[in-house]
Motif scaffolding. Structure first.
Motif, PDB file in Angstrom:
ATOM      1  N   ARG A  99      35.204  28.015  42.940  1.00 27.48           N
ATOM      2  CA  ARG A  99      34.316  27.193  43.396  1.00 27.48           C
ATOM      3  C   ARG A  99      34.475  25.906  43.628  1.00 27.48           C
ATOM      4  N   ASN A 100      35.590  25.288  42.703  1.00 27.80           N
ATOM      5  CA  ASN A 100      35.952  23.839  42.670  1.00 27.80           C
ATOM      6  C   ASN A 100      36.997  23.647  43.585  1.00 27.80           C
ATOM      7  N   GLY A 101      37.515  24.572  44.367  1.00 26.32           N
ATOM      8  CA  GLY A 101      38.591  24.600  45.298  1.00 26.32           C
ATOM      9  C   GLY A 101      39.900  24.110  44.844  1.00 26.32           C
ATOM     10  N   GLU A 102      40.008  24.534  43.356  1.00 30.00           N
ATOM     11  CA  GLU A 102      41.539  24.425  42.830  1.00 30.00           C
ATOM     12  C   GLU A 102      41.971  25.431  43.056  1.00 30.00           C
ATOM     13  N   VAL A 103      41.864  26.900  43.577  1.00 34.92           N
ATOM     14  CA  VAL A 103      42.466  27.842  43.934  1.00 34.92           C
ATOM     15  C   VAL A 103      41.789  28.595  45.149  1.00 34.92           C
ATOM     16  N   SER A 104      42.464  29.151  45.851  1.00 35.10           N
ATOM     17  CA  SER A 104      41.834  29.893  46.990  1.00 35.10           C
ATOM     18  C   SER A 104      41.971  31.582  46.807  1.00 35.10           C
ATOM     19  N   PRO A 105      41.091  32.444  47.496  1.00 36.05           N
ATOM     20  CA  PRO A 105      41.260  33.506  47.262  1.00 36.05           C
ATOM     21  C   PRO A 105      42.661  34.215  47.685  1.00 36.05           C
ATOM     22  N   LEU A 106      43.129  33.590  48.875  1.00 36.09           N
ATOM     23  CA  LEU A 106      44.502  34.083  49.274  1.00 36.09           C
ATOM     24  C   LEU A 106      45.807  33.996  48.203  1.00 36.09           C
ATOM     25  N   GLU A 107      45.369  32.595  47.321  1.00 32.90           N
ATOM     26  CA  GLU A 107      46.354  32.578  46.566  1.00 32.90           C
ATOM     27  C   GLU A 107      46.463  33.453  45.208  1.00 32.90           C
ATOM     28  N   LEU A 108      45.076  34.059  44.939  1.00 33.37           N
ATOM     29  CA  LEU A 108      45.047  34.923  43.923  1.00 33.37           C
ATOM     30  C   LEU A 108      45.398  36.279  44.240  1.00 33.37           C
ATOM     31  N   LEU A 109      45.337  36.564  45.655  1.00 35.80           N
ATOM     32  CA  LEU A 109      45.626  37.979  46.137  1.00 35.80           C
ATOM     33  C   LEU A 109      47.369  37.844  46.252  1.00 35.80           C
ATOM     34  N   LEU A 165      47.598  32.011  36.006  1.00 32.09           N
ATOM     35  CA  LEU A 165      46.412  32.562  36.596  1.00 32.09           C
ATOM     36  C   LEU A 165      45.974  33.803  36.138  1.00 32.09           C
ATOM     37  N   ILE A 166      46.968  34.737  35.922  1.00 31.80           N
ATOM     38  CA  ILE A 166      47.217  36.149  35.328  1.00 31.80           C
ATOM     39  C   ILE A 166      46.086  36.223  34.141  1.00 31.80           C
ATOM     40  N   ARG A 167      46.600  35.291  33.348  1.00 31.20           N
ATOM     41  CA  ARG A 167      46.108  35.192  31.846  1.00 31.20           C
ATOM     42  C   ARG A 167      44.721  34.757  31.804  1.00 31.20           C
TER      43      ARG A 167
END
Length: 471
Positions: free
Chosen positions: A17-27, A4-6
């Protein structure tokens, strides 16, 4: 987390937007990454993950298509402007414990467009300095070589991006504070046109030397964040409406300029020969793309005198009260700037404003022939972090910490959008930025030309994310 970081900001937003990842997972990924890396680099000294997660959960109550341009993408904000509920120290002991009650309108706009603020990036005191060091948090180190400077004043933002602690970041620029760190850290930093990004006025309604703008690892991601930052606001009388076509859409056209100019020094500053060689070679790539490239620059001979006067005036207006009340807590560079401003005469201000108008007229005439102007973004490779600034270049000594960034502040004075684009590496493996400049308000033209050159240079993915330091 590492994958994800890369990824680019644009691809992460698409996943949001596609729901593949959430803002919480990014945090979660960022918090883990910061824990691994930032103890060695010191880019993000103030974290606000609780606030970020609260905002992310609120955002996630909406459908994915209704979460704004950034869709929940985390964004660090430079520690110079207010973010409600977080510390806003401005790198100064005077505001060591200040908690902002409200957010700057720029922060509000980013959050309204789906950005999630999770950290404050390091800056020298009040952004005064071309090396990101302050008494509160210490020095921010360059991820390509921690013994070297990240430049300033948006050094924390540039390092966070380069080392994988951010996909995009907010920065600000008066005399190169977005462009210099971007050059030193091998990322993209854009100083937009005057009024492109609305901000809360402080001290003076029409202060216009300092501009807020985006940083990222590539041109498309910079355009994405610029779209989220742009638009007029009634509280900022200088602000411009957002363009009919998004900056990201314009960028992706990669429209070819007809004729560009390259200048090694703008006729006003020494430049290290190695930097000249690398940037001239990058400019020459346009020839392969069918673009006419000529060595030329507008007449900016008054830039040194003009900038010193107007910069000092800005410091006097905005910081004289702090000099009266907290002189003992201000660093010498800030005191010097303010006192230079307090000594100015009306005649000096009159002359400086006349010089600025004359330079703008000449620059507009220059851009009747050329679509873009290319120069080095910085005149040297990253210098030792123990030094406050560049003391000399190519045999010329500098009198103060401002003079060495003339190649950037000359462009500030003429109100043009300007970008630092990674264009190569020195013999010691340190990044070099190419400054790309377009006519006033031609931000889209600049971004499209930069995207075209970025594709030609083939340096995307050249970051220190995978260096031993950052693992």
């Amino acid at each position: 987390m590492h994958e994800l970081i890369r990824q680019t900001a644009c691809s992460v937003v698409e996943k949001l937007r596609n729901g593949e990842v959430s803002p919480l997972e990014l945090l979660d990924a960022l918090e883990q990454r910061i824990g691994q890396v930032d103890g060695k680099l010191n880019a993000l000294p103030i974290l606000c993950f609780d606030r970020a997660r609260t905002h992310a959960r609120t955002l996630m109550e909406r459908p994915t298509g209704a979460r704004g341009l950034l869709a929940g993408l985390p964004v660090p904000i430079k520690d110079l402007i207010d973010v409600a509920g977080t510390r806003n120290t401005q790198g100064s002991p005077i505001f060591r414990n200040k908690i902002a009650e409200t957010s700057d309108i720029l922060v509000e706009r980013i959050e309204q467009n789906g950005g999630v603020v999770y950290a404050r990036s390091n800056t020298p005191e009040f952004g005064a300095g071309a090396n990101t060091v302050n008494e509160l948090f210490g020095a921010t180190l360059n991820p390509w070589n921690p013994a070297r400077s990240a430049a300033g004043s948006s050094g924390g933002a540039a390092v966070a991006i380069a080392a994988g602690m951010a996909w995009v970041a907010h920065g600000s620029d008066m005399g190169g504070s977005l462009r210099n760190p971007a050059s030193f850290c091998g990322v993209v930093g854009l100083r937009p046109s005057l009024g492109r990004v609305a901000r809360t006025p402080k001290s003076k309604i029409d202060r216009n030397l300092g501009i807020h703008g985006p940083m990222a690892r590539n041109v498309e991601d910079v355009a994405l964040l610029l779209d989220a930052m742009s638009g007029e606001h009634p509280a900022d009388p200088l602000s411009l409406p957002a363009p009919a076509e998004s900056f990201l859409t314009t960028t992706r056209t990669a429209k070819r300029p007809r004729r560009v100019a390259y200048s090694a020094d703008l006729g006003i500053t020494p430049v290290d020969p190695q930097i000249v060689e690398i940037t001239r070679g990058a400019a020459a790539r346009f020839v392969e793309l069918g673009v006419i490239v000529e060595e030329a620059h507008p007449d900016l001979r008054e830039a040194q005198e003009c900038f010193h006067v107007l910069r000092a005036f800005d410091f006097a207006i905005s910081k004289a009260a702090l000099l009266r009340s907290h002189r003992d807590l201000l660093k010498p560079d800030v005191v010097w700037n303010i006192e230079e401003g307090l000594k100015l005469s009306i005649e000096q201000l009159e002359r400086a404003e006349e010089q600025r108008v004359a330079m703008v007229v000449r620059v507009l005439k220059f851009f009747e022939k050329y679509d873009l102007l290319l120069t080095p973004a910085t005149i040297v490779e990253p210098f030792p972090v123990a030094n406050s600034h560049v003391m000399e270049c190519d045999g010329r000594q500098f009198e103060n910490y401002v003079d060495w960034v003339a190649i950037a502040f000359a462009i500030t004075l003429v109100c043009c959008p300007a970008m630092s684009l990674p264009c190569g590496f020195t013999s010691s493996g340190l990044p070099v930025g190419l400054q790309m400049v377009a006519p006033p308000r031609a931000d889209g033209q600049l971004l499209a030309g930069a995207k075209l050159l970025e594709d030609s240079l083939g340096l995307l993915g050249s970051t220190p994310i995978d260096l031993g330091l950052a693992t």
